[in-house]
Design a protein around this motif. Structure first.
Motif, short mmCIF file in Angstrom:
data_model
loop_
_atom_site.label_atom_id
_atom_site.label_comp_id
_atom_site.label_asym_id
_atom_site.label_seq_id
_atom_site.Cartn_x
_atom_site.Cartn_y
_atom_site.Cartn_z
N VAL A 263 38.51 83.47 24.00
CA VAL A 263 38.77 84.25 25.06
C VAL A 263 39.54 85.58 24.70
O VAL A 263 40.32 85.59 23.94
CB VAL A 263 39.55 83.63 26.13
CG1 VAL A 263 40.02 84.33 27.22
CG2 VAL A 263 39.26 82.14 26.36
N LEU A 264 39.03 86.57 25.20
CA LEU A 264 39.42 88.06 24.87
C LEU A 264 39.52 88.88 25.94
O LEU A 264 38.69 88.59 26.98
CB LEU A 264 38.80 88.73 23.90
CG LEU A 264 37.30 89.26 23.97
CD1 LEU A 264 37.06 90.20 22.86
CD2 LEU A 264 36.34 88.32 24.36
N ALA B 101 41.64 92.50 18.09
CA ALA B 101 40.36 92.20 18.82
C ALA B 101 40.73 91.72 20.22
O ALA B 101 39.92 91.69 20.96
CB ALA B 101 39.70 90.84 18.28
N LEU B 102 42.04 91.83 20.74
CA LEU B 102 42.23 91.61 21.91
C LEU B 102 42.13 90.23 22.40
O LEU B 102 41.91 89.64 23.56
CB LEU B 102 41.69 92.44 23.06
CG LEU B 102 42.05 93.95 22.97
CD1 LEU B 102 41.28 94.87 23.86
CD2 LEU B 102 43.54 94.00 23.18
N ILE B 103 42.10 89.07 21.55
CA ILE B 103 41.59 87.69 21.57
C ILE B 103 42.97 87.09 22.01
O ILE B 103 44.19 87.47 21.62
CB ILE B 103 41.17 87.12 20.33
CG1 ILE B 103 39.96 87.50 20.11
CG2 ILE B 103 41.31 85.59 20.39
CD1 ILE B 103 39.39 87.08 18.57
N VAL B 104 42.96 86.35 23.18
CA VAL B 104 44.18 85.59 23.87
C VAL B 104 44.29 84.09 23.48
O VAL B 104 45.09 83.44 23.41
CB VAL B 104 44.30 85.73 25.35
CG1 VAL B 104 44.53 87.23 25.81
CG2 VAL B 104 43.15 85.12 25.86
N ALA B 105 42.97 83.55 23.08
CA ALA B 105 43.01 82.10 22.71
C ALA B 105 41.53 81.85 21.87
O ALA B 105 40.54 82.43 21.98
CB ALA B 105 43.09 81.49 23.97
N VAL C 290 35.05 84.92 28.11
CA VAL C 290 34.92 83.72 27.22
C VAL C 290 33.53 83.95 26.76
O VAL C 290 32.58 83.98 27.17
CB VAL C 290 35.16 82.47 28.13
CG1 VAL C 290 34.86 81.17 27.31
CG2 VAL C 290 36.20 82.42 29.17
N CYS C 291 33.65 83.93 25.38
CA CYS C 291 32.44 83.94 24.59
C CYS C 291 32.35 82.76 23.44
O CYS C 291 33.24 82.27 22.89
CB CYS C 291 32.58 85.16 23.68
SG CYS C 291 32.85 86.81 24.53
N ALA D 23 51.28 83.04 27.44
CA ALA D 23 51.14 81.75 28.32
C ALA D 23 50.18 80.89 28.23
O ALA D 23 50.18 79.68 29.02
CB ALA D 23 51.16 82.51 29.93
N TRP D 24 49.08 81.14 27.24
CA TRP D 24 48.14 80.07 27.13
C TRP D 24 48.77 78.72 26.35
O TRP D 24 49.27 78.91 25.47
CB TRP D 24 47.15 80.87 26.10
CG TRP D 24 45.59 80.18 26.29
CD1 TRP D 24 45.29 79.11 25.55
CD2 TRP D 24 44.67 80.38 26.93
NE1 TRP D 24 44.11 78.61 25.98
CE2 TRP D 24 43.62 79.59 27.13
CE3 TRP D 24 44.38 81.73 27.93
CZ2 TRP D 24 42.34 79.74 27.50
CZ3 TRP D 24 43.22 81.70 28.64
CH2 TRP D 24 42.08 80.91 28.35
#
Length: 199
Positions: free
Chosen positions: A73-74, A62-66, A87-88, A183-184
């Protein structure tokens, strides 16, 4: 005069010099091909909302980073620049005024963290941050609130998107997702900012 648009469609153009108007200081770039996008908006049906589907998938797919408590966040699948994040809220809500206080607070917090992370991993020089509210305002997915965070660098715009209708993205989405996610900060709070030592 007859000219062709970027898709090769033939249309007529005429000088506005003889029209009734008051000149102003603006330069105008006419982009009639965008009208189809604005009018149709490529809006998905409610059952296929990509921002409702994304959290049900694994982060890499889903390309989600956090992921937060109320929001996540994606990466934007159609980025303006490398590292273009969204940010969703998890909740399917259309506009900012319908978001809860908790959602608004987490959107703000995750936006700040995203800026710090993108500065750390890609040395962004600045950011465009914003929300398109509603189909008429050009929201790609109008029924699900999302905030754009676009990293910017000096001279990152050129003739390519303006003349050729093309945006050159130098890094693959999967690579950017992995770097930003790594890095998150685990807490979702501030990350180490390499410029903080000089402040």
């Amino acid at each position: 005069m007859e000219v062709r648009d970027i898709d090769g469609e033939l249309y007529s153009a005429e000088s506005s010099a003889a029209f009734a108007a008051v000149p102003d200081s603006f330069q105008r770039l006419w982009t009639p091909h965008r009208l189809v996008y604005i009018e149709n908006g490529q809006q998905p049906g409610e059952e296929a909302c990509p921002f409702c589907v994304a959290p049900t998938l694994d982060d890499e797919q889903a390309l989600i980073v956090a992921r937060g408590v109320h929001c996540y966040v994606l990466l934007n699948l159609f980025p303006y620049n490398s590292g273009h994040l969204l940010v969703c809220p998890y909740r399917h809500v259309a506009t900012y005024d319908l978001a809860t206080d908790e959602e608004v607070a987490e959107i703000a917090s995750m936006t700040q963290t995203a800026m710090r992370v993108l500065t750390a991993v890609s040395n962004a020089h600045g950011f465009n941050i914003g929300m398109n509210q509603g189909k008429i305002a050009g929201a790609g997915v109008a029924e699900h609130l999302h905030q754009h965070i676009v990293p910017r660098w000096g001279q990152d715009s050129n003739f390519f998107p303006i003349i050729a209708g093309t945006k050159a993205i130098p890094r693959l989405l999967g690579d950017v997702r992995a770097e930003v996610a790594a890095a998150w900060p685990a807490s979702g709070g501030p990350t180490t900012d390499p410029t903080e030592q000089t402040r």
